[in-house]
Enzyme design. Sequence first.
Site, PDB file in Angstrom:
ATOM      1  N   HIS A 130     -62.123 -46.540 -11.626  1.00 18.70           N
ATOM      2  CA  HIS A 130     -63.574 -46.702 -11.782  1.00 18.70           C
ATOM      3  C   HIS A 130     -64.163 -47.593 -10.676  1.00 18.70           C
ATOM      4  O   HIS A 130     -64.704 -48.665 -10.932  1.00 18.70           O
ATOM      5  CB  HIS A 130     -63.923 -47.269 -13.165  1.00 18.70           C
ATOM      6  CG  HIS A 130     -65.350 -47.031 -13.563  1.00 18.70           C
ATOM      7  ND1 HIS A 130     -65.752 -46.878 -14.879  1.00 18.70           N
ATOM      8  CD2 HIS A 130     -66.485 -46.917 -12.828  1.00 18.70           C
ATOM      9  CE1 HIS A 130     -67.064 -46.686 -14.921  1.00 18.70           C
ATOM     10  NE2 HIS A 130     -67.533 -46.713 -13.680  1.00 18.70           N
ATOM     11  N   GLU A 187     -60.994 -46.134 -20.858  1.00 20.57           N
ATOM     12  CA  GLU A 187     -60.654 -47.075 -19.780  1.00 20.57           C
ATOM     13  C   GLU A 187     -60.448 -48.477 -20.343  1.00 20.57           C
ATOM     14  O   GLU A 187     -61.181 -48.869 -21.244  1.00 20.57           O
ATOM     15  CB  GLU A 187     -61.817 -47.163 -18.772  1.00 20.57           C
ATOM     16  CG  GLU A 187     -61.987 -45.932 -17.947  1.00 20.57           C
ATOM     17  CD  GLU A 187     -63.233 -46.003 -17.066  1.00 20.57           C
ATOM     18  OE1 GLU A 187     -63.785 -47.106 -16.866  1.00 20.57           O
ATOM     19  OE2 GLU A 187     -63.640 -44.943 -16.587  1.00 20.57           O
ATOM     20  N   ALA A 190     -68.441 -39.519 -12.993  1.00 20.98           N
ATOM     21  CA  ALA A 190     -69.485 -39.775 -14.002  1.00 20.98           C
ATOM     22  C   ALA A 190     -68.915 -40.674 -15.100  1.00 20.98           C
ATOM     23  O   ALA A 190     -68.915 -41.909 -14.957  1.00 20.98           O
ATOM     24  CB  ALA A 190     -69.987 -38.441 -14.543  1.00 20.98           C
ATOM     25  N   ARG A 191     -68.401 -40.077 -16.142  1.00 16.26           N
ATOM     26  CA  ARG A 191     -67.723 -40.816 -17.197  1.00 16.26           C
ATOM     27  C   ARG A 191     -66.570 -39.954 -17.696  1.00 16.26           C
ATOM     28  O   ARG A 191     -66.688 -38.726 -17.758  1.00 16.26           O
ATOM     29  CB  ARG A 191     -68.677 -41.121 -18.371  1.00 16.26           C
ATOM     30  CG  ARG A 191     -69.697 -42.205 -18.095  1.00 16.26           C
ATOM     31  CD  ARG A 191     -69.051 -43.580 -17.943  1.00 16.26           C
ATOM     32  NE  ARG A 191     -70.014 -44.647 -17.752  1.00 16.26           N
ATOM     33  CZ  ARG A 191     -70.379 -45.155 -16.568  1.00 16.26           C
ATOM     34  NH1 ARG A 191     -69.861 -44.685 -15.455  1.00 16.26           N
ATOM     35  NH2 ARG A 191     -71.257 -46.148 -16.506  1.00 16.26           N
ATOM     36  N   ILE A 208     -77.482 -39.532  -7.744  1.00 13.68           N
ATOM     37  CA  ILE A 208     -76.099 -39.528  -7.234  1.00 13.68           C
ATOM     38  C   ILE A 208     -75.695 -38.103  -6.850  1.00 13.68           C
ATOM     39  O   ILE A 208     -75.119 -37.882  -5.778  1.00 13.68           O
ATOM     40  CB  ILE A 208     -75.128 -40.139  -8.268  1.00 13.68           C
ATOM     41  CG1 ILE A 208     -75.479 -41.615  -8.495  1.00 13.68           C
ATOM     42  CG2 ILE A 208     -73.677 -39.995  -7.794  1.00 13.68           C
ATOM     43  CD1 ILE A 208     -74.702 -42.286  -9.617  1.00 13.68           C
ATOM     44  N   GLY A 239     -66.401 -46.285  -8.343  1.00 10.92           N
ATOM     45  CA  GLY A 239     -67.504 -45.537  -7.733  1.00 10.92           C
ATOM     46  C   GLY A 239     -68.536 -46.414  -7.041  1.00 10.92           C
ATOM     47  O   GLY A 239     -68.902 -46.182  -5.892  1.00 10.92           O
TER      48      GLY A 239
HETATM   49  C1  DGY Z   1     -72.447 -47.314 -13.315  1.00 11.93           C
HETATM   50  O1  DGY Z   1     -73.355 -47.853 -12.687  1.00 11.93           O
HETATM   51  O2  DGY Z   1     -72.678 -46.706 -14.355  1.00 11.93           O
HETATM   52  C2  DGY Z   1     -71.072 -47.456 -12.769  1.00 11.93           C
HETATM   53  O3  DGY Z   1     -70.222 -46.477 -13.251  1.00 11.93           O
HETATM   54  C3  DGY Z   1     -70.533 -48.823 -13.095  1.00 11.93           C
HETATM   55  O4  DGY Z   1     -70.365 -48.891 -14.462  1.00 11.93           O
END
Ligand code: DGY
Length: 321
Positions: A287, A269, A239-240, A160, A289
């Site tokens: 979220h 979340e 990311a997170r 990514i 992405g």
């Molecule tokens: C992932 O693939 O980790 C995305 O954030 C969906 O959770």
Amino acid sequence: MTERPRILVTRKITDPAEARLQDLFDARLNPEDRTYSADDLIALADGMDGLLVAAGDPINAKVIAALADSVRIIATLSVGHEHIDLDAARARGIPVTTTPGVLDNATAEMAMMLMLCAARRANEGFRLVREDRWKGWTPTMLLGTEVTGKRLGIVGMGRIGQAVARMAKGFSMAVHYHNRSRLTPELENGSIFHEEVDSLLAVSDFLSLNCPLTPETTGFLNAEKIAKLPDGAVVVNTARGAVVDDDALIAALRSGKLGAAGLDVFTGEPAANPAYRGLDNVFVMPHLGSATHEARDAMGFKCAENLLAVFEGREPPDRVA
Ligand code: DGY
């Protein structure tokens, strides 16, 4: 007719992906997209050969220990796997697979969108029009910062991160990165490696977080690291949420140390720190992405491939445990 493997699909996924699963398996779907608790998951897994789970499902040690012996694979519809206790799965000999390589462009597009929207004050402009408060064009209204030609620091140069780098180069950004190991010159493709995070931070007019959430990256972007960014820097996170120390980020956005932030992911979340809602210089998304038809279909197909591999006695291609 031989019986088809039984699988539990814990969330409503895309129609093409569900159709593929139904072709291959006896799939118990979740058309109403109910959120299953740990106890639900344990009960529903009874008699299943495999589980197709998703981010947010609590596949913790307790759930894994209690899974029926019939369960031979856990395939998650994500690249992140922090919702699964990999050690517990290893202890039970249950392979865990993810969906790498098919959501890179979708997630990188989101990172670019967050960069552009944060830098160009999309949050404020959007609200002005939607709330009918726009009084007309003025030469100084909502002036933002250009992305073009700026220095972008990427933390985590996996697939990514590399996709973000490719797209950012389309905006003539100078791409710098920090990663556990340096990429090959071919993959690096002109991006500048920083062995030390601090030296990356010092040149990051824009900072994109693209690392997995691990014990090492939890709280990575804290007050000390933010202080090392150029004044007015823009931070984006696809990311997170837990990669960021929310209090430190909020303080820096309030003080003006940071110019803006674009956030697609949050600690806790779907609840996000409420302070983000009150900040004009934060552009937020829920979220999304990998939320494209292309990526989510492909993620479902990848899960199907991994499930099938295990049921046919082959090594699943995207095994992480
Ligand atoms: C992932 O693939 O980790 C995305 O954030 C969906 O959770």
